[in-house]
Design a protein around this motif. Structure first.
Motif, PDB file in Angstrom:
ATOM      1  N   UNK A 487      11.152 121.654 -29.851  1.00  0.00           N
ATOM      2  CA  UNK A 487      10.364 122.736 -29.246  1.00  0.00           C
ATOM      3  C   UNK A 487      10.531 123.941 -30.161  1.00  0.00           C
ATOM      4  N   UNK A 488       9.430 124.424 -30.711  1.00  0.00           N
ATOM      5  CA  UNK A 488       9.546 125.426 -31.769  1.00  0.00           C
ATOM      6  C   UNK A 488       8.438 126.478 -31.691  1.00  0.00           C
ATOM      7  N   UNK A 489       8.740 127.648 -32.234  1.00  0.00           N
ATOM      8  CA  UNK A 489       7.752 128.715 -32.403  1.00  0.00           C
ATOM      9  C   UNK A 489       7.329 128.831 -33.864  1.00  0.00           C
ATOM     10  N   UNK A 490       7.914 128.028 -34.734  1.00  0.00           N
ATOM     11  CA  UNK A 490       7.692 128.180 -36.163  1.00  0.00           C
ATOM     12  C   UNK A 490       6.737 127.121 -36.695  1.00  0.00           C
ATOM     13  N   UNK A 491       5.674 127.521 -37.360  1.00  0.00           N
ATOM     14  CA  UNK A 491       4.694 126.556 -37.876  1.00  0.00           C
ATOM     15  C   UNK A 491       5.289 125.630 -38.933  1.00  0.00           C
ATOM     16  N   UNK A 492       6.281 126.143 -39.676  1.00  0.00           N
ATOM     17  CA  UNK A 492       6.876 125.316 -40.719  1.00  0.00           C
ATOM     18  C   UNK A 492       7.566 124.080 -40.117  1.00  0.00           C
ATOM     19  N   UNK A 493       8.144 124.234 -38.910  1.00  0.00           N
ATOM     20  CA  UNK A 493       8.766 123.098 -38.222  1.00  0.00           C
ATOM     21  C   UNK A 493       7.702 122.264 -37.532  1.00  0.00           C
ATOM     22  N   UNK A 494       6.778 122.929 -36.835  1.00  0.00           N
ATOM     23  CA  UNK A 494       5.743 122.216 -36.079  1.00  0.00           C
ATOM     24  C   UNK A 494       4.925 121.290 -36.975  1.00  0.00           C
ATOM     25  N   UNK A 495       4.695 121.705 -38.192  1.00  0.00           N
ATOM     26  CA  UNK A 495       3.855 120.906 -39.098  1.00  0.00           C
ATOM     27  C   UNK A 495       4.535 119.626 -39.554  1.00  0.00           C
ATOM     28  N   UNK A 496       5.851 119.572 -39.452  1.00  0.00           N
ATOM     29  CA  UNK A 496       6.581 118.384 -39.905  1.00  0.00           C
ATOM     30  C   UNK A 496       6.483 117.230 -38.915  1.00  0.00           C
ATOM     31  N   UNK A 497       6.040 117.507 -37.707  1.00  0.00           N
ATOM     32  CA  UNK A 497       5.985 116.481 -36.689  1.00  0.00           C
ATOM     33  C   UNK A 497       4.942 115.415 -36.983  1.00  0.00           C
ATOM     34  N   UNK A 498       5.254 114.190 -36.644  1.00  0.00           N
ATOM     35  CA  UNK A 498       4.279 113.113 -36.721  1.00  0.00           C
ATOM     36  C   UNK A 498       3.244 113.287 -35.611  1.00  0.00           C
ATOM     37  N   UNK A 499       3.708 113.865 -34.498  1.00  0.00           N
ATOM     38  CA  UNK A 499       2.837 114.167 -33.354  1.00  0.00           C
ATOM     39  C   UNK A 499       3.126 115.601 -32.918  1.00  0.00           C
ATOM     40  N   UNK A 500       2.123 116.262 -32.383  1.00  0.00           N
ATOM     41  CA  UNK A 500       2.311 117.629 -31.902  1.00  0.00           C
ATOM     42  C   UNK A 500       1.659 117.786 -30.534  1.00  0.00           C
ATOM     43  N   UNK A 501       2.432 118.372 -29.611  1.00  0.00           N
ATOM     44  CA  UNK A 501       1.937 118.650 -28.262  1.00  0.00           C
ATOM     45  C   UNK A 501       1.920 120.161 -28.055  1.00  0.00           C
ATOM     46  N   UNK A 502       0.988 120.595 -27.249  1.00  0.00           N
ATOM     47  CA  UNK A 502       0.911 122.008 -26.918  1.00  0.00           C
ATOM     48  C   UNK A 502       1.110 122.201 -25.429  1.00  0.00           C
ATOM     49  N   UNK A 503       1.973 123.153 -25.092  1.00  0.00           N
ATOM     50  CA  UNK A 503       2.182 123.545 -23.697  1.00  0.00           C
ATOM     51  C   UNK A 503       1.423 124.847 -23.481  1.00  0.00           C
ATOM     52  N   UNK A 504       0.616 124.895 -22.435  1.00  0.00           N
ATOM     53  CA  UNK A 504      -0.202 126.088 -22.205  1.00  0.00           C
ATOM     54  C   UNK A 504      -0.412 126.276 -20.706  1.00  0.00           C
ATOM     55  N   UNK A 505      -0.864 127.453 -20.341  1.00  0.00           N
ATOM     56  CA  UNK A 505      -1.162 127.759 -18.946  1.00  0.00           C
ATOM     57  C   UNK A 505      -2.663 127.705 -18.710  1.00  0.00           C
ATOM     58  N   UNK A 506      -3.042 127.263 -17.515  1.00  0.00           N
ATOM     59  CA  UNK A 506      -4.442 127.320 -17.102  1.00  0.00           C
ATOM     60  C   UNK A 506      -4.470 127.641 -15.614  1.00  0.00           C
ATOM     61  N   UNK A 507      -5.621 128.109 -15.161  1.00  0.00           N
ATOM     62  CA  UNK A 507      -5.748 128.472 -13.748  1.00  0.00           C
ATOM     63  C   UNK A 507      -6.380 127.324 -12.970  1.00  0.00           C
ATOM     64  N   UNK A 508      -5.732 126.957 -11.858  1.00  0.00           N
ATOM     65  CA  UNK A 508      -6.259 125.914 -10.976  1.00  0.00           C
ATOM     66  C   UNK A 508      -6.153 126.393  -9.540  1.00  0.00           C
ATOM     67  N   UNK A 509      -7.288 126.453  -8.873  1.00  0.00           N
ATOM     68  CA  UNK A 509      -7.320 126.902  -7.471  1.00  0.00           C
ATOM     69  C   UNK A 509      -6.640 128.256  -7.302  1.00  0.00           C
ATOM     70  N   UNK A 510      -6.894 129.143  -8.245  1.00  0.00           N
ATOM     71  CA  UNK A 510      -6.356 130.493  -8.143  1.00  0.00           C
ATOM     72  C   UNK A 510      -4.891 130.604  -8.498  1.00  0.00           C
ATOM     73  N   UNK A 511      -4.318 129.556  -9.082  1.00  0.00           N
ATOM     74  CA  UNK A 511      -2.890 129.577  -9.442  1.00  0.00           C
ATOM     75  C   UNK A 511      -2.728 129.248 -10.917  1.00  0.00           C
ATOM     76  N   UNK A 512      -1.765 129.928 -11.577  1.00  0.00           N
ATOM     77  CA  UNK A 512      -1.424 129.579 -12.950  1.00  0.00           C
ATOM     78  C   UNK A 512      -0.590 128.309 -12.946  1.00  0.00           C
ATOM     79  N   UNK A 513      -1.007 127.339 -13.739  1.00  0.00           N
ATOM     80  CA  UNK A 513      -0.242 126.101 -13.836  1.00  0.00           C
ATOM     81  C   UNK A 513       0.021 125.789 -15.298  1.00  0.00           C
ATOM     82  N   UNK A 514       1.130 125.117 -15.543  1.00  0.00           N
ATOM     83  CA  UNK A 514       1.493 124.707 -16.901  1.00  0.00           C
ATOM     84  C   UNK A 514       0.890 123.339 -17.199  1.00  0.00           C
ATOM     85  N   UNK A 515       0.250 123.231 -18.366  1.00  0.00           N
ATOM     86  CA  UNK A 515      -0.351 121.980 -18.803  1.00  0.00           C
ATOM     87  C   UNK A 515       0.256 121.581 -20.150  1.00  0.00           C
ATOM     88  N   UNK A 516       0.041 120.307 -20.516  1.00  0.00           N
ATOM     89  CA  UNK A 516       0.549 119.834 -21.797  1.00  0.00           C
ATOM     90  C   UNK A 516      -0.369 118.732 -22.305  1.00  0.00           C
TER      91      UNK A 516
END
Length: 552
Positions: A487-516
């Motif tokens: 789990x990283x904030x640095x692009x230099x590390x993120x780019x080394x991954x064979x796979x990359x996932x993003x965790x983000x927030x979205x609104x569902x039914x008026x609530x902020x929810x975490x998605x991936x």
């Protein structure tokens, strides 16, 4: 390795279902998107304690499932020990109910939280800056040395011998403790035993003595009654024997008049014979009965001894006294022979101790042989991670006592700068330095042991882009033999991954929810560009992102 993660109704997560592959996986996302929540959910599946605050909707239960491929971890014994069905594809499930109760399952079998946690520790190693303190523990440091020294089998054999030694030592101590306490009671027990040995103790003896006592105490009445019986049996004219003899004569005369009289005559003959025998027995008994005051006194004395001993030992029969005597014999014998037992046990302990010493010496020699190599590899790796002056002073010293992994004390000292004095890691290394040291050590361990899935949580915080790239390369290299997450904030590390996932927030039914979700190649370029230059996504940032992904 972790192949699937499902989280429902946990914190800001409504419903997440993601699948993972082998190799190096990076997880990115803005601060506050919920990366730590994702780790928190996984931690629950691995056995962490939970509370009602974990629920997003407190009217519904929270369900977290983590599926693992465990065929490489040698867990058959663990499953057998806990009476669980082994599956190569194993599912750990955790449920937190609205009532606050929690349930844990392994392959749908309910288990305690401790069992779930014990298995979880074998499957995932979550590492963050806050967990680098483990690096400062002596046991962990020795584990690293032993991995390089190939000491696994030596230590396994040593532990078996150590268990035997501890058992023998415990038995010896019990003998010594028994001797110390028994000596105080020995004289008293010996006295009690001798007291019982002066009395004839056999089954039925009390009944025999009481019967004889009764007879001797009433000898005059017995003699009088026997005399009366003798006279009744043998008195002239009116004696029973005389009367039956006359009856016998009469029916002998009648027997010639038929079988009925013959049968009666024969029966009377039998009666006469029995009466004659009884008369002789009465005469014999009468002649043997006589007063014996001395014998009566002796019997009274024996019985009184038996009664006193029964009262003293709080029993109610001679048979129970025999049991008391047997126990006393054991206690007295044990004390009288305890020294020989102690001597024998001391010899066993001494032999086992010598064997242990030899095993511990082999473990120590193997450790000493790899310390130069370990120091060199640590220092070379840290040089590439921006710590060019980092040096270690690692020494193995014989310990006074046997330990679970040998008989050594380890001195593991560190200096980050030239001219600085050496000190313990926890005292002289900063958080960032500890993170880099831990990463280096994990990378070394991965070459010698089948480590569980490694999850690095922002281990690269506070390092430069160039150094973070080197850290990413190390994790990338490790992932060739194991599953690694970062789990990283640095692009230099993120780019080394064979796979990359993003965790983000979205609104569902008026609530902020975490998605991936997993990012495609183009999405990875945009994500890396945003990490490099912000949401504007400049051409230079996009080009830099493409360049990072092209790097091996």
């Amino acid at each position: 390795m972790l192949t699937h993660l499902s989280i429902k109704n946990y914190a800001l997560i409504n419903d997440i279902n993601v699948s993972f592959s082998e190799g190096f996986t990076t997880i990115t996302g803005e601060t506050g998107a919920g990366k730590s929540i994702l780790l928190g959910g996984l931690a629950l599946a691995l056995g962490k304690r939970a509370d009602l605050s974990s629920l997003q909707n407190d009217q519904q239960k929270c369900i977290i499932e983590a599926e693992f491929t465990v065929s490489k971890y040698g867990l058959h014994e663990f499953f057998a020990d806990h009476d669980l069905d082994y599956e190569d594809e194993t599912i750990l499930r955790r449920e937190i109910l609205p009532s606050g109760k929690s349930r844990a399952f392994i392959n749908d079998s309910p288990v305690t939280l401790d069992i779930l946690k014990s298995l979880g520790e074998r499957l995932v190693d979550v590492h963050s800056q806050h967990q680098t303190l483990r690096l400062t523990e002596n046991d962990f440091q020795l584990k690293v040395v032993d991995a390089l020294a190939n000491n696994r089998e030596r230590i396994t054999t040593y532990k078996q011998e150590l268990d035997a030694y501890k058992k023998l030592s415990s038995e010896l101590q019990q003998l010594l403790d028994f001797q110390a306490g028994a000596n105080k009671e020995h004289d008293y027990n010996s006295f009690l035993l001798k007291e019982l040995e002066t009395v004839q103790l056999k089954s039925g003896i009390q009944k025999e003595l009481e019967t004889e006592q009764e007879q001797l105490s009433n000898v005059e009445q017995i003699m009088e009654l026997l005399t009366q019986g003798h006279q009744l049996m043998n008195g002239e004219q009116v004696g029973i024997a005389e009367q039956v003899q006359e009856l016998k004569r009469i029916f002998q005369n009648l027997s010639q008049y038929g079988s009925t009289y013959q049968n009666l005559s024969e029966r009377i003959e039998s009666v006469y014979i029995e009466l004659d025998d009884i008369a002789s027995e009465i005469e014999n008994v009468e002649g043997g009965v006589e007063a014996d005051p001395q014998r009566l006194e002796s019997i009274n004395g024996q019985l009184q001894q038996l009664y006193d001993l029964q009262k003293k030992h709080q029993v109610s029969s001679v048979e129970e006294l025999v049991e008391v005597k047997s126990e006393l014999e054991k206690k007295v014998d044990a004390v009288e022979n305890i020294q020989s037992h102690i001597h024998e046990k001391q010899k066993e302990c001494s032999v086992t101790e010598k064997v242990l010493e030899g095993m511990a010496l082999k473990i120590r020699d193997a450790r000493n042989s790899v310390i130069p190599q370990l120091k060199s590899r640590l220092q070379d790796s840290l040089y590439t991670l921006g710590m060019p002056s980092a040096t270690f002073k690692i020494e193995i010293n014989p310990a006074q006592d046997f330990k679970s992994n040998g008989k050594d004390d380890l001195s593991f000292l560190f200096s980050a700068n030239k001219g600085s004095s050496y000190g313990e890691l926890k005292k002289v290394a900063s958080g960032g330095e500890l993170s880099r040291i831990m990463l280096t050590i994990k990378s070394i361990l991965a070459q010698y042991e089948q480590l569980p899935t490694l999850m690095f949580d922002e281990i690269d915080t506070g390092v430069s882009g160039e150094i973070s790239g080197k850290m990413g390369e190390i994790m990338q290299e490790m992932s060739k033999s194991m599953q690694v997450f970062s789990i990283t904030h640095l692009p230099q590390v993120a780019s080394k991954g064979k796979h990359q996932f993003k965790v983000f927030k979205s609104e569902q039914d008026g609530m902020d929810t975490t998605q991936m979700r997993q990012l495609s190649e183009d999405e990875r370029i945009e994500e890396l560009a945003e990490m490099l230059g912000g949401k504007a996504l400049s051409d230079s940032a996009m080009a830099h992102a493409r360049e990072l992904l092209k790097q091996p």
